[in-house]
Write a protein that holds these residues in place. Structure first.
Motif, short mmCIF file in Angstrom:
data_model
loop_
_atom_site.label_atom_id
_atom_site.label_comp_id
_atom_site.label_asym_id
_atom_site.label_seq_id
_atom_site.Cartn_x
_atom_site.Cartn_y
_atom_site.Cartn_z
N UNK A 222 0.79 -1.23 0.00
CA UNK A 222 0.00 0.00 0.00
C UNK A 222 0.82 1.28 0.00
N UNK B 47 -4.02 2.48 6.71
CA UNK B 47 -2.71 2.08 6.21
C UNK B 47 -1.79 1.69 7.36
N UNK B 48 -1.83 2.50 8.43
CA UNK B 48 -0.97 2.21 9.59
C UNK B 48 -1.33 0.83 10.16
N UNK B 49 -2.62 0.56 10.27
CA UNK B 49 -3.05 -0.72 10.82
C UNK B 49 -2.61 -1.87 9.91
N UNK C 282 -0.04 -1.91 7.93
CA UNK C 282 1.42 -2.09 8.02
C UNK C 282 1.81 -2.94 9.22
N UNK C 283 0.95 -2.94 10.24
CA UNK C 283 1.27 -3.77 11.41
C UNK C 283 1.07 -5.25 11.10
N UNK D 186 8.27 -1.38 15.71
CA UNK D 186 6.86 -1.65 15.40
C UNK D 186 6.02 -1.90 16.66
N UNK E 168 6.66 1.26 9.64
CA UNK E 168 6.44 0.22 10.65
C UNK E 168 5.08 0.32 11.32
N UNK E 169 4.20 1.16 10.75
CA UNK E 169 2.81 1.13 11.21
C UNK E 169 2.43 2.16 12.25
N UNK E 170 3.17 3.26 12.34
CA UNK E 170 2.80 4.31 13.30
C UNK E 170 1.66 5.14 12.73
#
Lengths: 225, 301
Positions: free
Chosen positions: A49, A73-75, A77-78, A102, B214-216
């Motif tokens: 993404x 998007x942040x979620x 990426x986790x 992370x 890293x998802x922040x």
């Protein structure tokens, strides 16, 4: 988990990738090969993404990339661990903090995870280097750390861009073993690499498929390896 | 609202990890501290000015409002009779506490600054002055004028409105200017902190992109910057306020001569306003950095 439906991507000038359809499911293990500049990194970026396809639909965990908010998007990426080609660390923080980043940003840096972190650092052979700053590390050490960071959240998918480019054969076997173990736990793994030996070595351990990027298309390579 | 409160508490409680994620930058930090301090220093003076003029307006208003003057301009032979008649009228007027004809000596003293001390007042056709003290409620000036017109034709009533109004107006304007200065100072502080925050966000673009990778969430990244700038603005403004108050205290104390500048100090409860200066700076920084971070982050992927 990752559904690419007839997507294309073009930079300002011309089309780099087109007519790509692929569905990445739990337990899949893919290698992505192709000449430099063919679009391997772009393909991976479409998968997590970072880039939005210029046509077609990319769905991450059932959500269309175009409709996703920044927090979505942040979620996402986790749940997708990425090994960036240039590693991308915070140079002012020691290695262990970078690997745990992370967890930190998602507020999960509790004690269990700290134990996990030590184990993971030992696995990638960086136990002794935990307090070193990223600029003090060798290329190989940085790549191992990047892989450790990518998997620390126990993501559903691991996307790795040339994860073994700078490490010796033994270490690349070790990293591969880590990815194979994760794959056996049901995670999907996609590795972009030039290293045919690595692919051959993986084929003996896991049901791996090879995607080749050529002439803007991504094709499933046959048994030619 | 709840989210806002938790954001504000996060600024003060802090998240050590989030704080470390962004490297400290000594230079911007010192500049922000200095700017906030200088602005707070100026704000203290604007506040002092505004309050002093407020007090001045009130004092002028109070002193002049409680007194008025009656002037009797009559031929010398009728003067005493008219004065007595006027005093009788004043005594029976509701709202007047006391009325007293000024003695020759007092009138001479009033004229001395203009004509010198040796003026033979008794030989000049100088009007007789009657000083009137009002009660709290005051009297009806128009009604009194009508009565005086009928009974004491030579009497002219001056209730000081003429003087009071422009003085109060001037003091009120001064006060308004002080308030405007504070608003401008707050706006300039916001502008400077926005610039500093933008610079910090731009300088840390690589770090922000790693954090996103890293998802922040944006809120996590913004918090690290907002907390930093809010604390800096608060500390800088607190220092500036202390220095400003020190400078105000060093001014000569208020004197009877009614010096305007010397009355600049803070008196009583008004000193509490000073506490608001660092708080206002912190709020301004909180809002400005938050807005800058949201704007910058929304432009990144």
């Amino acid at each position: 988990m990752i559904e690419l439906d007839n997507i294309a991507y073009s930079y300002g000038g011309g089309e780099l990738l087109s007519e790509i359809s692929l569905s990445i499911q739990p337990g899949d293990f893919y290698f992505l090969t192709g000449p430099s500049g063919a679009g391997k990194t772009t393909f991976l970026k479409l998968c997590y993404g970072e880039l939005t396809p210029t046509s077609g639909h990319a769905k991450l965990f059932g959500q269309d990339v175009r409709g996703m908010s920044r927090d979505d998007h942040a979620t996402t990426r986790r749940r997708i661990g990425v090994v960036h080609q240039d590693c991308a660390f915070l140079d002012h923080l020691p290695l262990s903090d970078n690997v745990a980043l992370p967890l930190t940003v998602s507020g999960r840096d509790d004690l269990d995870q700290v134990a996990n972190l030590k184990e993971l650092l030992a696995w990638v052979g960086l136990k002794e280097r935990a307090h070193a700053l990223p600029p003090e590390l060798s290329g190989g050490e940085r790549q191992r750390a990047a892989l450790a960071r990518a998997v620390i959240m126990s993501p559903d998918v691991v996307l790795a861009d040339e994860p073994t480019g700078n490490v010796d054969w033994d270490m690349s076997q070790r990293l591969l073993q880590l990815l194979v173990e994760l794959n056996k736990m049901g995670k999907a793994v996609v590795i972009a690499t030039h290293d045919m030996n690595l692919i051959r070595a993986a084929k003996s351990k896991v049901q791996a498929r090879v995607l080749r990027i050529a002439n803007r298309h991504v094709q499933l390579a046959g048994a030619d390896l | 609202m709840k989210a806002l409160l938790s954001d504000i508490s996060a600024v003060f409680v802090g998240d050590a990890q989030a704080d470390r994620v962004v490297p400290p930058t000594g230079f911007t930090a010192r500049l922000t501290l200095f700017a906030a301090g200088a602005m707070a220093f100026l704000a203290v003076f604007a506040l002092a000015l505004s309050m002093a003029s407020g007090r001045l307006a009130q004092r002028w208003g109070d002193e002049l409002a409680q007194s008025s003057t009656l002037r009797i301009s009559a031929p010398v032979e009728q003067r005493d009779a008219q004065t007595a008649a006027a005093l009788r009228v004043l005594e029976t007027t509701p709202g007047i506490a006391a009325a007293r004809a000024l003695s020759d000596a007092e009138q001479r003293a009033l004229l001395a600054p203009w004509f010198g001390p040796d003026l033979p007042v008794e030989n000049l056709p100088i009007p007789q002055l009657i000083a009137i003290e009002e009660t709290e409620a005051g009297y009806d000036a128009d009604g009194l004028r009508l009565r005086l017109q009928a009974e004491v034709p030579g009497a002219i009533l001056d209730d000081h409105t003429r003087w009071r109004k422009p003085l109060q107006q001037a003091a009120g304007r001064l006060r308004l200017l002080g308030g405007l200065a504070i608003v401008l100072i707050a706006a300039v502080t916001a502008a400077m902190i926005t610039l500093a925050a933008n610079a910090a966000l731009a300088a840390n673009a690589k770090i922000i992109s790693v954090l996103r990778l890293v998802g922040a969430r944006d809120s996590y990244i913004a918090k690290a910057f907002v907390r930093r700038f809010t604390l800096r603005a608060f500390l800088g403004a607190a220092g500036g306020t202390v220095l400003g108050v020190g400078a105000v205290l060093l001014l000569p104390a208020a004197q009877d001569q009614g010096g305007f500048l010397t009355g600049l100090g803070f008196q009583g409860l008004s000193a509490l306003w000073l506490v608001l200066v660092p708080l206002l700076a912190a709020i301004v920084a909180f809002v400005a950095t938050g807005a800058a971070a949201r704007r910058t982050l929304s432009e990144l992927r």
